[in-house]
Design a protein around this motif. Sequence first.
Motif, PDB file in Angstrom:
ATOM      1  N   THR A 193      77.693  62.117 149.866  1.00  0.00           N
ATOM      2  CA  THR A 193      78.470  60.829 149.666  1.00  0.00           C
ATOM      3  C   THR A 193      78.155  60.268 148.591  1.00  0.00           C
ATOM      4  OG1 THR A 193      76.580  60.187 151.080  1.00  0.00           O
ATOM      5  CG2 THR A 193      78.466  60.277 152.179  1.00  0.00           C
ATOM      6  N   TYR A 194      78.885  59.855 147.548  1.00  0.00           N
ATOM      7  CA  TYR A 194      78.735  59.153 146.397  1.00  0.00           C
ATOM      8  C   TYR A 194      79.693  58.071 146.218  1.00  0.00           C
ATOM      9  CZ  TYR A 194      76.521  64.025 145.792  1.00  0.00           C
ATOM     10  OH  TYR A 194      75.828  64.935 145.877  1.00  0.00           O
ATOM     11  N   ARG A 195      79.271  57.330 145.411  1.00  0.00           N
ATOM     12  CA  ARG A 195      79.913  55.837 145.202  1.00  0.00           C
ATOM     13  C   ARG A 195      80.636  56.390 143.782  1.00  0.00           C
ATOM     14  NH1 ARG A 195      76.938  50.097 145.218  1.00  0.00           N
ATOM     15  NH2 ARG A 195      76.069  50.179 147.549  1.00  0.00           N
ATOM     16  N   TRP A 196      82.010  55.666 143.740  1.00  0.00           N
ATOM     17  CA  TRP A 196      82.645  55.635 142.482  1.00  0.00           C
ATOM     18  C   TRP A 196      82.298  54.567 141.443  1.00  0.00           C
ATOM     19  CZ3 TRP A 196      88.403  56.565 142.397  1.00  0.00           C
ATOM     20  CH2 TRP A 196      88.919  57.813 143.048  1.00  0.00           C
ATOM     21  N   SER A 197      82.640  54.732 140.350  1.00  0.00           N
ATOM     22  CA  SER A 197      82.019  53.792 139.201  1.00  0.00           C
ATOM     23  C   SER A 197      83.335  52.932 138.720  1.00  0.00           C
ATOM     24  CB  SER A 197      81.493  54.473 138.210  1.00  0.00           C
ATOM     25  OG  SER A 197      82.140  55.357 137.348  1.00  0.00           O
ATOM     26  N   GLN A 198      82.907  51.937 138.057  1.00  0.00           N
ATOM     27  CA  GLN A 198      84.079  51.188 137.347  1.00  0.00           C
ATOM     28  C   GLN A 198      84.950  52.020 136.463  1.00  0.00           C
ATOM     29  OE1 GLN A 198      85.188  48.575 137.798  1.00  0.00           O
ATOM     30  NE2 GLN A 198      86.491  48.336 136.223  1.00  0.00           N
ATOM     31  N   MET A 199      84.299  52.972 135.638  1.00  0.00           N
ATOM     32  CA  MET A 199      85.087  54.090 134.903  1.00  0.00           C
ATOM     33  C   MET A 199      85.939  54.821 135.851  1.00  0.00           C
ATOM     34  SD  MET A 199      83.605  57.580 133.255  1.00  0.00           S
ATOM     35  CE  MET A 199      82.952  58.106 134.911  1.00  0.00           C
ATOM     36  N   ASP A 200      85.743  55.250 136.861  1.00  0.00           N
ATOM     37  CA  ASP A 200      86.616  55.740 137.723  1.00  0.00           C
ATOM     38  C   ASP A 200      87.860  54.969 138.043  1.00  0.00           C
ATOM     39  OD1 ASP A 200      84.860  58.080 137.905  1.00  0.00           O
ATOM     40  OD2 ASP A 200      83.682  56.993 139.373  1.00  0.00           O
ATOM     41  N   PHE A 201      87.693  53.870 138.311  1.00  0.00           N
ATOM     42  CA  PHE A 201      88.852  52.959 138.653  1.00  0.00           C
ATOM     43  C   PHE A 201      89.469  52.517 137.647  1.00  0.00           C
ATOM     44  CE2 PHE A 201      85.685  52.103 142.418  1.00  0.00           C
ATOM     45  CZ  PHE A 201      86.663  52.365 143.426  1.00  0.00           C
ATOM     46  N   GLU A 202      89.130  52.735 136.382  1.00  0.00           N
ATOM     47  CA  GLU A 202      89.836  52.397 135.169  1.00  0.00           C
ATOM     48  C   GLU A 202      90.269  53.705 134.532  1.00  0.00           C
ATOM     49  OE1 GLU A 202      86.578  50.838 132.542  1.00  0.00           O
ATOM     50  OE2 GLU A 202      86.745  48.785 133.275  1.00  0.00           O
ATOM     51  N   ALA A 203      90.225  54.868 135.103  1.00  0.00           N
ATOM     52  CA  ALA A 203      90.745  55.876 134.462  1.00  0.00           C
ATOM     53  C   ALA A 203      92.213  56.099 134.405  1.00  0.00           C
ATOM     54  CB  ALA A 203      90.230  57.083 135.158  1.00  0.00           C
ATOM     55  N   ASN A 204      92.918  56.071 135.382  1.00  0.00           N
ATOM     56  CA  ASN A 204      94.510  55.813 135.095  1.00  0.00           C
ATOM     57  C   ASN A 204      95.025  54.864 134.240  1.00  0.00           C
ATOM     58  OD1 ASN A 204      94.488  57.998 137.166  1.00  0.00           O
ATOM     59  ND2 ASN A 204      95.634  56.745 138.637  1.00  0.00           N
ATOM     60  N   ALA A 205      94.610  54.032 134.086  1.00  0.00           N
ATOM     61  CA  ALA A 205      94.977  52.926 133.158  1.00  0.00           C
ATOM     62  C   ALA A 205      94.766  53.302 131.768  1.00  0.00           C
ATOM     63  CB  ALA A 205      94.479  51.493 133.467  1.00  0.00           C
ATOM     64  N   LYS A 206      93.499  53.585 131.543  1.00  0.00           N
ATOM     65  CA  LYS A 206      92.969  54.294 130.346  1.00  0.00           C
ATOM     66  C   LYS A 206      93.670  55.244 129.709  1.00  0.00           C
ATOM     67  CE  LYS A 206      88.717  56.079 127.855  1.00  0.00           C
ATOM     68  NZ  LYS A 206      89.211  57.303 127.735  1.00  0.00           N
ATOM     69  N   ASP A 207      93.950  56.349 130.497  1.00  0.00           N
ATOM     70  CA  ASP A 207      94.651  57.604 130.192  1.00  0.00           C
ATOM     71  C   ASP A 207      96.240  57.522 130.195  1.00  0.00           C
ATOM     72  OD1 ASP A 207      92.010  58.718 129.723  1.00  0.00           O
ATOM     73  OD2 ASP A 207      91.843  59.331 131.880  1.00  0.00           O
ATOM     74  N   GLY A 208      96.605  56.271 130.923  1.00  0.00           N
ATOM     75  CA  GLY A 208      98.083  56.333 130.952  1.00  0.00           C
ATOM     76  C   GLY A 208      98.707  57.103 131.989  1.00  0.00           C
ATOM     77  N   ILE A 209      97.914  57.330 132.992  1.00  0.00           N
ATOM     78  CA  ILE A 209      98.427  58.635 133.875  1.00  0.00           C
ATOM     79  C   ILE A 209      98.789  57.691 135.170  1.00  0.00           C
ATOM     80  CG2 ILE A 209      97.547  60.307 135.447  1.00  0.00           C
ATOM     81  CD1 ILE A 209      96.068  61.387 133.061  1.00  0.00           C
ATOM     82  N   ALA A 210      99.894  58.203 136.024  1.00  0.00           N
ATOM     83  CA  ALA A 210     100.217  57.667 137.319  1.00  0.00           C
ATOM     84  C   ALA A 210     100.373  56.099 137.255  1.00  0.00           C
ATOM     85  CB  ALA A 210      99.080  58.138 138.356  1.00  0.00           C
ATOM     86  N   THR A 211      99.489  55.600 138.208  1.00  0.00           N
ATOM     87  CA  THR A 211      99.507  53.983 138.036  1.00  0.00           C
ATOM     88  C   THR A 211      97.962  53.537 138.154  1.00  0.00           C
ATOM     89  OG1 THR A 211     100.907  52.186 139.282  1.00  0.00           O
ATOM     90  CG2 THR A 211      99.573  53.524 140.544  1.00  0.00           C
TER      91      THR A 211
END
Length: 577
Positions: A136-154
């Motif tokens: 059991t591991y938390r996600w970080s802010q970096m993970d929630f920002e990843a799609n937007a940052k990389d321009g992937i999916a939505t």
Amino acid sequence: MKKRTSMQINHNGVVAENSFDAIVVGSGISGGWAAKELTQKGLKVLVLERGRDLRHVVDYQTTMSMPWDLPHMGRSPEESIKQQSVQARTGYTVQNEGTAYLFVKDTEHPYIEKRRFDWMRGYHKGGRSITWGKQTYRWSQMDFEANAKDGIATPWPINYDDIAPWYSYVERFAGISGSVENLAHLPDSDFQPAMDLTAAEKILKSSVEKKWNGRKVIPGRVAHLTAPTQEQLALGRGKCQYRNLCSRGCPYGAYFSSNGATLIAAERTGNMTFRPHSIVGSLIYDETTGKAKGVNVVDELSKQPMEFFAKIIFVNASCVASTGILMNTKTQRYGDAGLDESGSLGRYLMDHHLGVGASGTFEGELDKTTFGRRPNGFYIPRYRNLYQEGKGYIRGFGYQGGGTRMGWNRDILGFGEDFKKQLTSLGPWSVSMGGFGEWLPYKDNMMFLSPDKKDQWGLPQIVVDAGYTDNELNMRKDMQTDAAEMLEAMGAKNVTSRGSDPALGLGIHEMGTARMGTDRKNSVLNKHNQVWAAPNVFVTDGAAMTSANCVNPSLTYMALTARAADYAVSELKKGNL
């Protein structure tokens, strides 16, 4: 447990007595949380489970069995494996005689693989919360920002601050053991004491952290009670006994499961009605209100159709099954698209790719051994594309592994007194690690309903057509090479790396296909996990995920479910649902 019996007219004009405040479809990790939260907030809740009622403790058939108690010494017979050929692909499910009964027979529950998809399923009360790995591991802010940052999916419609208090909320109830590390990309949880690293793992830790800046070796973070709270003890849960027989069901309630925790809490409210053998095929959609007013159910045993009604519905049947329910809900408004107007329903299927890593032996620390059989190991958090660049890929991976003393069943050749002494003595340390890599969300990785093939209950079979790209393949090269290098750095001998082509489903972390998003044109669900096309329907299992990250996702499902249930009840009280 008393159900509400308001006189409601179903869509065939027949008086229905099967009416509740809320319906929860599925009783696994997310469904159990939905049941707990909704009942504790005063709603009368019907929980529908497509499989049998697996009662906590009393129905864990092999939880106290020794190897010699099992008919085939723990190895499933070939005939059983033939009936569970897909379930056997992971190597630890049906090939283990002690757990085979907790997974479906593939011959009875067929689906169609246009490309390989390993769909692991447990159709019973509690679902895969009985057999999950508990990491059991938390996600970080970096993970929630990843799609937007990389321009992937939505982009994700939520950030870490939105979910952080809900992480804390579910962690305190579930019980997570782990160590505080202050890593920005792997936020700490509200921990119970960590399970200690073994002597060999401590050597690995010091060697890796000395040689590579940014790499850490930490105790795995697991949903095991090491210092139970009064709330947990009151539910009948107890401290972990270090048996490492978790996948058979825990009679001590030491690891978190729906059966041992959330469903007990829900039942004690007196507000839950649990109905097994209830296969939900679709939602009953009200064209006038634009909401779902109930669910269509087929009884697993009698195969008779039924209808149940509620003001709000939580669909938690697991990623693929939940999406299948939305797809099979035909409406005048959305036609054959199911409950979706974005074109994303059924697409962007993800998992964690694994089956790659390394192992070796370590001949130091031979004066030390381990206490009991710890149901955990070490964890190496992601470091690629954080501190060190990946080679031809984006995102990253982590490792899960363990270091234990080898026993009598190691490969030993010989005879006589020396041979007997070796067999009755512990061998060197065996150290192994396997990578969990992030699978990107691709539009063409999809599932859909077969237009002509149905199952024995008359419902369309699921078709899966999904694969991998160079991003996954290039990541795997690093996962394999790095694992071997870290073992060699600690002085391990006989280091052997392993790798194979990735396969979706093998991680048993299927995600996507009904993703959250910022508007109804790019997603199926909004930021509260509501279906855009039916706002009284909530989906909070793996189907809701917009990206996969490289950590085990169940803790995030729990937090999303508790958050959505709180919102749903608030909106219901305001008259908005």
